[in-house]
Every structure is written in C-alpha cells, then in structure tokens.
Write a protein that holds these residues in place. Structure first.
Motif, PDB file in Angstrom:
ATOM      1  N   SER A  69     -22.565 -39.815   5.251  1.00 29.74           N
ATOM      2  CA  SER A  69     -24.046 -40.534   5.953  1.00 29.74           C
ATOM      3  C   SER A  69     -24.031 -42.174   6.276  1.00 29.74           C
ATOM      4  CB  SER A  69     -25.032 -40.130   4.939  1.00 29.74           C
ATOM      5  OG  SER A  69     -25.116 -38.691   4.907  1.00 29.74           O
ATOM      6  N   ALA A  70     -23.354 -42.507   5.004  1.00 33.84           N
ATOM      7  CA  ALA A  70     -23.362 -44.202   6.143  1.00 33.84           C
ATOM      8  C   ALA A  70     -23.005 -44.455   7.097  1.00 33.84           C
ATOM      9  CB  ALA A  70     -23.132 -44.820   4.511  1.00 33.84           C
ATOM     10  N   ILE A  71     -21.395 -43.821   7.074  1.00 35.83           N
ATOM     11  CA  ILE A  71     -20.298 -44.438   8.375  1.00 35.83           C
ATOM     12  C   ILE A  71     -21.345 -43.418   9.263  1.00 35.83           C
ATOM     13  CG2 ILE A  71     -18.535 -43.703   9.243  1.00 35.83           C
ATOM     14  CD1 ILE A  71     -17.554 -42.983   6.916  1.00 35.83           C
ATOM     15  N   VAL A  72     -21.792 -42.593   9.108  1.00 40.02           N
ATOM     16  CA  VAL A  72     -23.135 -41.635  10.691  1.00 40.02           C
ATOM     17  C   VAL A  72     -23.905 -42.934  10.660  1.00 40.02           C
ATOM     18  CG1 VAL A  72     -24.233 -40.668  11.384  1.00 40.02           C
ATOM     19  CG2 VAL A  72     -21.997 -39.822  10.319  1.00 40.02           C
ATOM     20  N   ALA A  73     -24.696 -42.707  10.178  1.00 37.84           N
ATOM     21  CA  ALA A  73     -25.923 -44.400  10.149  1.00 37.84           C
ATOM     22  C   ALA A  73     -25.333 -45.783  10.596  1.00 37.84           C
ATOM     23  CB  ALA A  73     -26.241 -44.235   8.929  1.00 37.84           C
ATOM     24  N   LEU A  74     -24.069 -46.112  10.369  1.00 44.59           N
ATOM     25  CA  LEU A  74     -24.023 -47.458  10.944  1.00 44.59           C
ATOM     26  C   LEU A  74     -23.350 -47.213  12.028  1.00 44.59           C
ATOM     27  CD1 LEU A  74     -23.301 -50.294  10.525  1.00 44.59           C
ATOM     28  CD2 LEU A  74     -20.787 -49.540   9.334  1.00 44.59           C
ATOM     29  N   VAL A  75     -22.634 -46.011  12.853  1.00 46.22           N
ATOM     30  CA  VAL A  75     -21.870 -45.758  13.920  1.00 46.22           C
ATOM     31  C   VAL A  75     -22.813 -45.668  14.784  1.00 46.22           C
ATOM     32  CG1 VAL A  75     -20.439 -44.536  15.137  1.00 46.22           C
ATOM     33  CG2 VAL A  75     -19.794 -45.397  12.973  1.00 46.22           C
ATOM     34  N   VAL A  76     -23.990 -44.855  14.705  1.00 42.16           N
ATOM     35  CA  VAL A  76     -25.396 -44.272  16.043  1.00 42.16           C
ATOM     36  C   VAL A  76     -25.876 -45.397  15.664  1.00 42.16           C
ATOM     37  CG1 VAL A  76     -27.354 -42.823  15.976  1.00 42.16           C
ATOM     38  CG2 VAL A  76     -25.852 -42.138  15.017  1.00 42.16           C
ATOM     39  N   SER A  77     -25.774 -46.542  15.096  1.00 40.42           N
ATOM     40  CA  SER A  77     -27.016 -47.909  15.036  1.00 40.42           C
ATOM     41  C   SER A  77     -26.170 -48.705  15.994  1.00 40.42           C
ATOM     42  CB  SER A  77     -27.441 -48.340  13.629  1.00 40.42           C
ATOM     43  OG  SER A  77     -28.013 -47.886  13.175  1.00 40.42           O
ATOM     44  N   GLN A  78     -25.358 -48.749  15.642  1.00 42.27           N
ATOM     45  CA  GLN A  78     -24.250 -49.938  16.207  1.00 42.27           C
ATOM     46  C   GLN A  78     -24.789 -48.981  17.859  1.00 42.27           C
ATOM     47  OE1 GLN A  78     -23.635 -52.600  15.471  1.00 42.27           O
ATOM     48  NE2 GLN A  78     -23.377 -53.383  14.060  1.00 42.27           N
ATOM     49  N   HIS A  79     -23.572 -48.181  18.383  1.00 41.99           N
ATOM     50  CA  HIS A  79     -23.888 -47.349  19.793  1.00 41.99           C
ATOM     51  C   HIS A  79     -25.542 -47.072  20.298  1.00 41.99           C
ATOM     52  CE1 HIS A  79     -19.664 -45.669  19.578  1.00 41.99           C
ATOM     53  NE2 HIS A  79     -20.700 -46.851  18.878  1.00 41.99           N
ATOM     54  N   ASN A  80     -26.887 -47.292  19.638  1.00 43.30           N
ATOM     55  CA  ASN A  80     -27.886 -47.539  19.544  1.00 43.30           C
ATOM     56  C   ASN A  80     -28.230 -48.734  20.021  1.00 43.30           C
ATOM     57  OD1 ASN A  80     -28.921 -44.912  19.534  1.00 43.30           O
ATOM     58  ND2 ASN A  80     -29.813 -45.443  17.286  1.00 43.30           N
ATOM     59  N   LEU A  81     -27.729 -49.997  19.775  1.00 46.30           N
ATOM     60  CA  LEU A  81     -28.253 -51.128  19.916  1.00 46.30           C
ATOM     61  C   LEU A  81     -27.019 -51.375  21.959  1.00 46.30           C
ATOM     62  CD1 LEU A  81     -28.011 -53.072  16.569  1.00 46.30           C
ATOM     63  CD2 LEU A  81     -30.410 -53.359  18.607  1.00 46.30           C
ATOM     64  N   ALA A  82     -25.959 -51.044  21.197  1.00 43.02           N
ATOM     65  CA  ALA A  82     -24.911 -51.681  22.469  1.00 43.02           C
ATOM     66  C   ALA A  82     -25.636 -50.518  23.477  1.00 43.02           C
ATOM     67  CB  ALA A  82     -23.555 -50.590  22.345  1.00 43.02           C
ATOM     68  N   ASP A  83     -26.135 -49.398  23.621  1.00 44.63           N
ATOM     69  CA  ASP A  83     -27.491 -48.740  24.376  1.00 44.63           C
ATOM     70  C   ASP A  83     -28.254 -49.286  25.378  1.00 44.63           C
ATOM     71  OD1 ASP A  83     -25.631 -46.429  24.668  1.00 44.63           O
ATOM     72  OD2 ASP A  83     -26.677 -45.482  23.557  1.00 44.63           O
ATOM     73  N   TYR A  84     -29.012 -49.996  23.715  1.00 46.43           N
ATOM     74  CA  TYR A  84     -30.220 -50.541  24.503  1.00 46.43           C
ATOM     75  C   TYR A  84     -29.467 -52.111  25.079  1.00 46.43           C
ATOM     76  CZ  TYR A  84     -33.692 -54.376  24.442  1.00 46.43           C
ATOM     77  OH  TYR A  84     -34.330 -55.730  23.920  1.00 46.43           O
ATOM     78  N   TYR A  85     -28.086 -52.697  24.915  1.00 49.08           N
ATOM     79  CA  TYR A  85     -27.870 -53.994  26.000  1.00 49.08           C
ATOM     80  C   TYR A  85     -27.898 -53.786  27.268  1.00 49.08           C
ATOM     81  CZ  TYR A  85     -29.387 -56.502  22.269  1.00 49.08           C
ATOM     82  OH  TYR A  85     -29.650 -57.698  20.710  1.00 49.08           O
ATOM     83  N   THR A  86     -27.102 -52.694  27.491  1.00 51.07           N
ATOM     84  CA  THR A  86     -26.191 -51.854  28.406  1.00 51.07           C
ATOM     85  C   THR A  86     -27.492 -51.990  29.667  1.00 51.07           C
ATOM     86  OG1 THR A  86     -24.511 -51.487  27.201  1.00 51.07           O
ATOM     87  CG2 THR A  86     -25.274 -50.320  29.398  1.00 51.07           C
ATOM     88  N   ALA A  87     -29.017 -51.119  28.862  1.00 55.63           N
ATOM     89  CA  ALA A  87     -30.315 -51.144  29.919  1.00 55.63           C
ATOM     90  C   ALA A  87     -30.602 -52.167  30.156  1.00 55.63           C
ATOM     91  CB  ALA A  87     -30.657 -50.781  28.722  1.00 55.63           C
ATOM     92  N   ILE A  88     -30.432 -53.415  28.991  1.00 59.93           N
ATOM     93  CA  ILE A  88     -31.337 -54.406  30.373  1.00 59.93           C
ATOM     94  C   ILE A  88     -29.951 -55.199  30.765  1.00 59.93           C
ATOM     95  CG2 ILE A  88     -33.112 -54.595  28.073  1.00 59.93           C
ATOM     96  CD1 ILE A  88     -31.104 -56.710  26.867  1.00 59.93           C
ATOM     97  N   GLN A  89     -28.744 -54.956  31.057  1.00 59.84           N
ATOM     98  CA  GLN A  89     -27.790 -55.278  31.705  1.00 59.84           C
ATOM     99  C   GLN A  89     -26.651 -57.100  30.728  1.00 59.84           C
ATOM    100  OE1 GLN A  89     -29.108 -56.577  35.941  1.00 59.84           O
ATOM    101  NE2 GLN A  89     -29.046 -54.211  35.783  1.00 59.84           N
TER     102      GLN A  89
END
Length: 163
Positions: A69-89
């Motif tokens: 659960s902890a690993i998934v939370a960390l990876v998903v959180s980092q990937h959500n932020l990566a998606d966000y920053y990709t979306a704002i170029q």
C-alpha cells in the motif's frame, strides 16, 4: 502489542487520507481545475511519503500488504504529479517526479523484510517502463539517464561476469 495496533490504525488513517486526496485531485484534474489538482496531488504525495517513512523504520512490524500500500501510494502520487506537469507542458518537472518514483522503489529492492524486495522489484519494472516511455516521448536528460543507469547495469552481460 498495543503500540503495534496503534501504528496500524495510524497507517490505515493515512492510507484513507491518501486515497481521498488522490481521488479529489483526479476529479479536479478531470474538471480542468489544475491548481486544485496540483494542491491535492502534492498533499497526497506528502501523505504517501509518511506512509513509506524511513525504510529502516519498517522492521518486522510491517506486513507485506502495508508495504504494498505504501509503495503504491508513493508511485501513484509521483506519477499523478508527472501527468500534471506533462499536461501543463513542464516535462522537466514531470521527469523529476518519474525519477523520484523509480529511485524510491529501487531503494527498497534490498529491504530486509521478507517480501518487500519482491514488491519493489515488481514496481521498479513498472516505474522503469514509465520512465523509458516518457524519455521516448519527450527525450532524456542527465537526470533520467542517471536514474535508469543502475537498471541498465543490472541487465548488462558485464554484471553477470564472475570476478
């Protein structure tokens, strides 16, 4: 025993907080409310980092399910932020989040608690593929190359030679 039960309750509460913040961030992102999505994703990452905590502190008290659960939370959180920053170029910042996710999982590969290393290996394969896919799309830089270097060396025929 009471201390262990208390720690489990705190971890469960933090896990629920992480899920709530992630869902809220995803809803904001889908609605185009990017500032709110960023705030929620950053808060979710903070909670995820507290879930993972210091790997040395996990000890025997952590179950494989808690580690997962902890690993998934960390990876998903980092990937959500990566998606966000990709979306704002902002691909450089996105790459940094992908690198951090991959490095955090790699750091757990040699964890002494039975089963954690296997979980980390499975997640490292996913984070590595995500990072390589990102590099194919946006190009790499020194940071992304350094992050992937240990993985390349581990698969290298040279790493299999007997010394």
């Amino acid at each position: 025993m009471g201390q262990l039960i208390g720690a489990c309750k705190v971890a469960a509460r933090r896990s629920n907080d992480w899920k709530r913040l992630t869902l809220k961030g995803n809803q904001a992102y889908a609605a185009g409310c990017m500032e709110q999505a960023l705030l929620d994703y950053q808060a979710a990452l903070f909670v995820a980092r507290t879930l993972v905590g210091s790997q040395a502190d996990w000890g025997r008290a952590v179950s494989v399910d808690q580690a997962e659960s902890a690993i998934v939370a960390l990876v998903v959180s980092q990937h959500n932020l990566a998606d966000y920053y990709t979306a704002i170029q902002s691909p450089g910042t996105a790459a940094e989040h992908l690198c951090q996710a991959h490095e955090a999982v790699q750091a757990l590969l040699t964890h002494p608690v039975h089963g954690v290393g296997e979980l980390a290996l499975r997640h490292a394969q996913v984070t590595g593929v995500e990072l390589m896919t990102f590099i194919q799309r946006f190009g790499g830089n020194q940071r992304t190359r350094q992050t992937l270097q240990p993985a390349r060396l581990a698969r290298s025929p040279l790493s299999m030679s007997v010394h």
